[in-house]
Scaffold this active site. Sequence first.
Site, PDB file in Angstrom:
ATOM      1  CG  MET A  53      10.410  23.645  -0.198  1.00 55.40           C
ATOM      2  SD  MET A  53       9.413  24.781  -1.360  1.00 55.40           S
ATOM      3  CE  MET A  53       8.219  25.698   0.120  1.00 55.40           C
TER       4      MET A  53
ATOM      5  CE1 TYR B 228      14.053  31.189   4.798  1.00 53.24           C
ATOM      6  CE2 TYR B 228      14.308  28.595   4.449  1.00 53.24           C
ATOM      7  CZ  TYR B 228      13.925  30.021   3.881  1.00 53.24           C
ATOM      8  OH  TYR B 228      13.795  30.154   2.626  1.00 53.24           O
TER       9      TYR B 228
ATOM     10  CE  LYS C 248      -0.690  -0.330   5.005  1.00 55.28           C
ATOM     11  NZ  LYS C 248      -1.163   0.148   5.934  1.00 55.28           N
TER      12      LYS C 248
ATOM     13  NE  ARG D 167      -6.286   0.362  11.689  1.00 59.17           N
ATOM     14  CZ  ARG D 167      -5.014   0.327  11.320  1.00 59.17           C
ATOM     15  NH1 ARG D 167      -4.292   1.355  11.240  1.00 59.17           N
ATOM     16  NH2 ARG D 167      -4.740  -0.906  10.652  1.00 59.17           N
TER      17      ARG D 167
END
Length: 359
Positions: free
Chosen positions: A302, A254, A34, A130
């Site tokens: 990024m 940053y 998956k 679940r």
Amino acid sequence: MRPLVATVDLTALRHNYLLARQCAPQRKAFAVVKANAYGHGAHEVVTALRDVADGFAVACLEEAEVVRASAPDARILLLEGCFEPCEYRRAAELSLDVAVQDLRQTDWLLDAELERPLNVWMKLDSGMHRLGFTVDGLRDCHARLKGAAQVGELNLISHFACADERGHSLNESQLEFYGQLLELAFDNCSLANSAAVLTLPQAHMAWIRPGIMLYGATPFATLSAQELGLKPVMTLTGALIAIRDVPVGDSVGYGASWVAQRPSRIGTVSCGYADGYPRSAPSGTSVVIRGQRVPLAGRVSMDMLAVDLTDLPQAQLGDAVELWGAQVPIDELATACGTIGYELLTKVTGRVPRRYLGG
Ligand SMILES: Cc1ncc(COP(=O)(O)O)c(C=O)c1O
């Protein structure tokens, strides 16, 4: 071309699949593919495994379509079953096995007109809460589905919540709930994910369902992939695209969160959080250049991240940088970021080209 690639070693993948089967002799194994084979590429992974794998497991019909196109004869299990009544017809056309986890899916299935019966995996909620039926609910559903025209095999499936924590009391209690149903004479039973494949032989049943171990990562916090004999499958490799000297007291990146404590040589690497490298990786997290570990310096951006090359003076522009792989285990990075290998692997983004070796 931007120097960033996820190299997928299909020989290692096959090794890991065969290791899973060795852990559970005489049992069959659905390779869980998956989420695009946990980020590795479903088509390529299925193609590499199709001659050895007993079957594949996916989360939804859309994923099953990809697997069926890659493995025309394979057994394919829809782990969550169908999400809409119309999907049963397509599931039958594709010869899928389907989980049935509640009354709604049971009704949909019994109302469906199918070209051939579906193998059904009745899902027990043995404690994860679940998906799945209670023990009594599953008995009722079993009575309704037994002998129905839409149903081929009638199988039992459940899923562990804490198999990655050895000795957790829920493991025993989930096994007990599961055991209460075994007198119902199912065609097949399945319970074990990777952690249970590796450490809970009493849960192996007829079919195991290894996922993360196929990709060479560990499900455990305290047992490494290497200790388990698993081989890493994905290596994420960038390159040094800039190098500069940074004087004492100057900052990098940053937020100016990293400040040079000594005259420093800083390298900029072609990988950032938009590629799937976690922004939460703290300064000091290792990458490997020329076989040597060097630490991240400052925040991940990024498209880029910075590393401190001061202790690796021979590093040069263009050098390969391993972000994870054989030298930086993905589980080590995941732990440093407060997450798990599963999340990092499935979050490698579409802009990172995958390159395949072996297979
Ligand atoms: C129902 C089910 N079975 C098996 C697996 C495979 O689990 P793992 O990747 O821990 O082996 C998963 C993955 O989440 C799952 O949801």
